[in-house]
Design an enzyme around this catalytic site. Structure first.
Site, mmCIF file in Angstrom:
data_model
loop_
_atom_site.group_PDB
_atom_site.id
_atom_site.type_symbol
_atom_site.label_atom_id
_atom_site.label_comp_id
_atom_site.label_asym_id
_atom_site.label_seq_id
_atom_site.Cartn_x
_atom_site.Cartn_y
_atom_site.Cartn_z
ATOM 1 C CB SER A 13 -0.957 0.010 1.196
ATOM 2 O OG SER A 13 -2.028 -0.888 0.978
ATOM 3 C CE LYS A 40 -4.679 1.762 -0.350
ATOM 4 N NZ LYS A 40 -4.097 0.422 -0.190
ATOM 5 C CB SER A 83 -4.299 1.243 4.013
ATOM 6 O OG SER A 83 -3.436 1.033 2.923
#
Length: 376
Positions: free
Chosen positions: A55, A58, A113
């Site tokens: 993640s 991101k 997340s």
């Protein structure tokens, strides 16, 4: 990118008299310690190894998409918006046919997340395929050439890779945006729940609290909140293991640290190793000879994109989705114990902002808002 030594395997550092030795108990497959102001890389280990990012990808998603929508914009979630969210994904709890502001969605991305929030924002942006293409174009613009996105949320996918060097570049770019800084430094916030009828038969929509999963920001039973920490993003998947990029300030010095996949099994190990590298970096900064540098975007150097690559041109702009005028969120207290009058983190022009006028500015400060107050 960033110098020949960063392309070499193993640990790269130039120790000299008065410079502390690197911590011995860092087991990550790849890591980097860089000065966010000057761009100097103080030390690195396999900096350009291409690994699954989880993640932390991101950050690239946010740096690409954040400027496109004001935080006050609203979106009603269609069932198709959530199609393709991977099984076992981290979720913030978005419900079909409910309406959310863009501000809500970004809180879901940064704090929890939430892959569901990423997919809704991708749908607003024209779909996952278009969003991923734009992310790869933006990575090229940032000269994050180890990075290839396949999914916008960092969910494990064949061919999806990044590196400690690239994630640090991407974080540095994102931190130029005020709203990015605010979201990644937010500790807790209220998130809209599902619309229901109460016992009186009235239609109500209550909210619930969400907390940032960055344990250097919030602390945990086996790790303290790191003094001066102000984001940015953590991740964990089966293929990637644990990954983390953080930014912290101490005595006017701003450092970026990225750690990818610690080999040592242990609760919160990625944060513990990051904290050790931060500690070393703050002791070594100004004494150690750099082993490389964080490069500016292509548009700042006049370089042409590689064949077949695009350039998003978004390396500098400030997003429109800031948190101004929204519900207050909780944050950590001040580093000086003043309980509300703490020192705002300065992320300086070594963060090198590519502004609308096209100038790449050195030594310009990009302070975090008061959400970044810290206690000792």
């Amino acid at each position: 990118m960033g110098g020949a030594r960063l392309g070499l395997p193993g640990t790269q550092v130039e120790l000299a008299r008065g410079v502390p030795v690197l911590p011995e108990d860092v087991t990550a497959r790849s890591w980097i310690v860089a000065d966010a102001e000057s761009g100097e890389v103080l030390a690195a280990h396999n900096a350009h190894w291409r690994l699954a990012p989880a993640s932390t990808l991101k950050m690239l998603f946010a740096d690409t998409v954040l400027p496109k929508f004001p935080g006050t914009a609203k979106h009603k979630v269609a069932p198709s918006d959530l199609a393709g969210v991977g099984a076992g994904s981290s979720m913030v709890g978005i419900k079909e046919n409910e309406t959310y502001t863009v501000h809500d969605l970004w809180l879901g991305v940064f704090l929890r997340s939430g892959n569901d929030a990423v997919h809704v924002l991708s749908a607003m942006n024209g779909g996952v395929e278009k969003t991923v293409a734009e992310m790869n174009e933006h990575a090229e613009e940032l000269q994050a050439l180890d990075t290839h996105a396949v999914s916008p949320d960092g969910y494990d996918a064949a061919g999806q890779v990044s590196s400690a060097y690239d994630l640090t570049l991407i974080a540095r770019s994102g931190l130029q945006k005020k709203d990015f800084r605010e979201y990644c430094s937010t500790v807790t916030a209220k998130f809209p729940g599902e619309t229901k009828k109460n016992k009186k038969g009235e239609t109500v929509r209550e909210s619930f609290e969400i907390q940032n999963t960055n344990r250097l920001l919030t602390g945990d039973y086996d790790i303290s909140q790191y003094q001066g920490i102000a984001g940015v993003k953590n991740g964990n998947t089966t293929e990637a293991g644990a990954t983390f990029t953080g930014v912290a300030e101490r005595d006017g010095r701003v450092l970026l640290v990225t750690v990818m996949h610690p080999e040592k099994a242990g609760h919160n190990e990625v944060y513990k190793e990051t904290a050790r590298l931060f500690d070393w970096g703050f002791q070594a900064a100004g004494k150690v000879r750099p082993v490389g540098e964080l490069v500016p975007p292509r548009s700042a150097t006049g370089a042409s994109p590689r064949p077949g690559a695009g350039a998003s041109g978004e390396a500098g702009g400030t997003g429109q989705g800031g948190a101004a005028g929204t519900e207050p969120v909780a944050s950590a207290p001040a580093a000086d114990g003043s309980d509300g009058m703490g020192v705002a983190l300065a992320v300086t022009g070594g963060l090198l902002a590519l502004l609308a006028g096209g100038a790449w500015l050195v030594n310009r400060r990009w302070p975090l808002p008061d959400l970044a107050r810290r206690r000792p």
